[in-house]
Design a protein around this motif. Structure first.
Motif, short mmCIF file in Angstrom:
data_model
loop_
_atom_site.label_atom_id
_atom_site.label_comp_id
_atom_site.label_asym_id
_atom_site.label_seq_id
_atom_site.Cartn_x
_atom_site.Cartn_y
_atom_site.Cartn_z
N THR A 1 16.60 84.09 -14.29
CA THR A 1 16.58 82.99 -15.26
C THR A 1 17.93 82.29 -15.32
OG1 THR A 1 14.98 84.25 -16.57
CG2 THR A 1 16.03 82.38 -17.64
N ALA A 2 19.01 83.06 -15.30
CA ALA A 2 20.35 82.46 -15.35
C ALA A 2 20.62 81.60 -14.12
CB ALA A 2 21.40 83.55 -15.48
N SER A 3 20.11 82.00 -12.96
CA SER A 3 20.28 81.20 -11.75
C SER A 3 19.55 79.87 -11.89
CB SER A 3 19.76 81.95 -10.53
OG SER A 3 20.55 83.09 -10.26
N GLU A 4 18.37 79.90 -12.51
CA GLU A 4 17.63 78.66 -12.75
C GLU A 4 18.38 77.76 -13.73
OE1 GLU A 4 13.96 80.35 -13.98
OE2 GLU A 4 13.12 80.41 -11.96
N VAL A 5 19.04 78.38 -14.70
CA VAL A 5 19.86 77.61 -15.64
C VAL A 5 21.04 76.97 -14.91
CG1 VAL A 5 21.38 77.77 -17.65
CG2 VAL A 5 19.18 78.96 -17.65
N GLY A 6 21.65 77.72 -14.00
CA GLY A 6 22.74 77.16 -13.19
C GLY A 6 22.25 75.99 -12.35
N TYR A 7 21.07 76.13 -11.79
CA TYR A 7 20.46 75.03 -11.03
C TYR A 7 20.29 73.81 -11.91
CZ TYR A 7 16.73 72.36 -8.76
OH TYR A 7 15.98 71.35 -8.22
N GLY A 8 19.77 74.02 -13.12
CA GLY A 8 19.56 72.92 -14.04
C GLY A 8 20.86 72.23 -14.42
N ALA A 9 21.93 73.00 -14.55
CA ALA A 9 23.24 72.42 -14.91
C ALA A 9 23.75 71.52 -13.79
CB ALA A 9 24.24 73.53 -15.20
N VAL A 10 23.55 71.94 -12.54
CA VAL A 10 23.98 71.11 -11.42
C VAL A 10 23.17 69.82 -11.38
CG1 VAL A 10 24.10 70.95 -8.90
CG2 VAL A 10 24.79 73.06 -10.06
N ILE A 11 21.84 69.95 -11.53
CA ILE A 11 20.98 68.77 -11.52
C ILE A 11 21.38 67.80 -12.63
CG2 ILE A 11 18.62 67.96 -11.87
CD1 ILE A 11 19.11 69.34 -9.17
N ALA A 12 21.70 68.35 -13.80
CA ALA A 12 22.07 67.50 -14.94
C ALA A 12 23.39 66.77 -14.72
CB ALA A 12 22.15 68.35 -16.21
N SER A 13 24.22 67.29 -13.82
CA SER A 13 25.52 66.66 -13.56
C SER A 13 25.43 65.51 -12.57
CB SER A 13 26.51 67.70 -13.03
OG SER A 13 26.17 68.11 -11.71
#
Length: 464
Positions: free
Chosen positions: A323-335
């Protein structure tokens, strides 16, 4: 091009996850692909070490205790014999005349009490197999029955559930696990009532077509689950830890914490908001207390307590880091610059009613990631502050936003590539072709119907 890069990355993430590749590897790779296709390749390493890893680390810091204690409690319930005793008690009461309802309620009681849905699936499947075989009900309906009791109303709807899907919105909306209890109960009853009615109609249709249990090569227990029930426990004692989880959660949420002056916490920890954390603290205290009760009261009966504790602790690592890796993915996409277009499109779906926009965002991201907790985390990490501001501007209770977010995350999360679905079918020894249509009906179609009902009621009458 930036928006197209994000879409390509998301589609590949969904496809490759369905093919069985670990999200731990996929998330950073697909985030890197989105960065490269967006033309920001020169910043790839800083984006990875700063945006991706910082978001991953922050998520672990915030939610690891909940994953840890949840997994530990589930393992203690399984190895103490408590989970099996509860399941057997429900079977004894309802018998083979209502096999679908029996399985759904057994799963529901355990998951609402804090037992991991994967532990429940392993514990309930052997019982389900025997019940369905004795009643000559098609085995292909077992996954849908387990999914209805484990993946739906007890995961996202019922107030106080310690499921991670009900805990993730707490710090974003400064709510607690009992947010919008009346609407949650209504949603839960819709899913439970319509779900069992639908599955019973499938049982009736199968009987009319003279379709019985069928011929199956039954799945052998894996080495990790072969000794799932080394001891037995009286039903009354087995229910106590489940009651403790819900009861202590409510006690600390509505009694203990509101009566305390927690201003001293702000003096010692400037970045900690007690209002945003007490909801999580209440769940942690409840799970820790129930785990301690199981260990102490069953002290003489443990075959290998150290092994049980170790399995529970280690069992928390893969879910939290996935789940945390998916959150990291989302943070990159949001940037990325292309995300601005997607964000504005989602936020403007229904500018006068952010509940609709929120439901859409949670549903789409949960569907793409195949994970309710992953989609919910990504959506709230990237859009949570906007939704809170929109709710305040529209006069919408944050508790209603919390409940809609949880319900929406539990709708599209069980698409065919979902890890939970793949695992459940593997446990039951069945294929997507045999069972997925019924799983989709009770875990996608009906939860979306319940979500629409809550949005409608919440819009008309507010949170209750």
């Amino acid at each position: 091009m930036g928006t197209l890069a994000i879409i390509i990355s998301l589609l590949l993430l969904m496809f490759l996850a369905y093919r069985g590749i670990s999200v731990l590897l996929l998330a950073p790779l697909m985030a890197s692909l989105a960065v490269l296709l967006s033309g920001d390749g020169a910043f790839l390493l800083p984006i990875y070490t700063d945006s991706f890893m910082q978001a991953l680390g922050n998520y672990v810091i915030q939610f690891f205790p909940l994953f840890l204690l949840g997994a530990l409690f589930g393992q203690l319930m399984a190895d103490s014999g408590a989970a099996q005793s509860i399941a057997n008690g429900i079977v004894d009461k309802l018998g083979t005349h209502h096999v679908v309802l029996t399985v759904v309620l057994a799963c529901g009681v355990l998951t609402y009490g804090g037992v991991s849905l994967f532990v429940v699936a392993f514990a309930i499947y052997p019982i389900s197999r025997e019940l369905f075989h004795r009643a000559d009900v098609p085995k292909r309906l077992i996954p849908a029955s387990i999914a209805l009791g484990s993946f739906t109303f007890t995961m996202t709807a019922l107030p106080g559930t310690p499921a991670i899907q009900n805990a993730i919105p707490i710090p974003f909306f400064e709510t607690n696990s009992f947010a919008a209890p009346g609407l949650g109960i209504i949603a839960g009853l819709i899913m439970l009532g319509l779900g069992t009615t639908y599955l019973q109609s499938r049982v009736t249709k199968a009987a009319a077509n003279n379709e019985g249990y069928g011929t199956h090569k039954e799945r052998e227990a894996s080495p990790d689950t072969a000794d799932a029930t080394p001891t037995t426990m009286p039903l009354a004692l087995a229910l106590i830890p489940l009651i403790m989880v819900i009861g202590l959660n409510a006690l600390f949420t509505y009694g203990v914490f509101p009566s305390l002056d927690l201003s001293f916490i702000n003096e010692a920890f400037e970045n900690v908001s007690p209002d945003a954390q007490t909801g999580l603290w209440a769940i942690l205290i409840a799970l820790l207390s129930a785990s301690a009760w199981l260990i102490i009261t069953r002290w003489k009966y443990w075959l290998d307590l150290k092994d049980t504790v170790n399995k529970g602790v280690m069992g928390s690592l893969l879910p939290i880091f996935n789940t945390a890796s998916e959150v990291g993915y989302g943070a990159v996409i949001a940037s990325l610059a292309g995300f601005v277009i997607i964000r504005d499109a989602v936020l403007n779906v229904s500018p006068n009613n952010p509940l609709i926009s929120e439901a859409l965002a949670m549903s789409v991201l949960s569907g793409i990631t195949g994970s309710s907790s992953g989609g919910l985390s990504i959506a709230l990490q990237t859009l949570g502050s906007e939704y809170l501001a929109m709710a305040q501007e529209a006069g919408i209770d944050p508790e209603l936003m919390h409940r809609v977010a949880s319900l929406a995350a539990g709708g599209m999360d069980t698409l065919p590539h979902s890890g939970a679905v793949i695992t459940l079918l593997a446990i039951c020894g069945l294929t997507h072709r045999q069972s997925y249509a019924n799983v989709a009906m009770v875990t996608i179609v009906l939860p979306i119907g319940a979500l629409i009902s809550v949005i409608t009621l919440g819009t008309l009458f507010g949170s209750f």
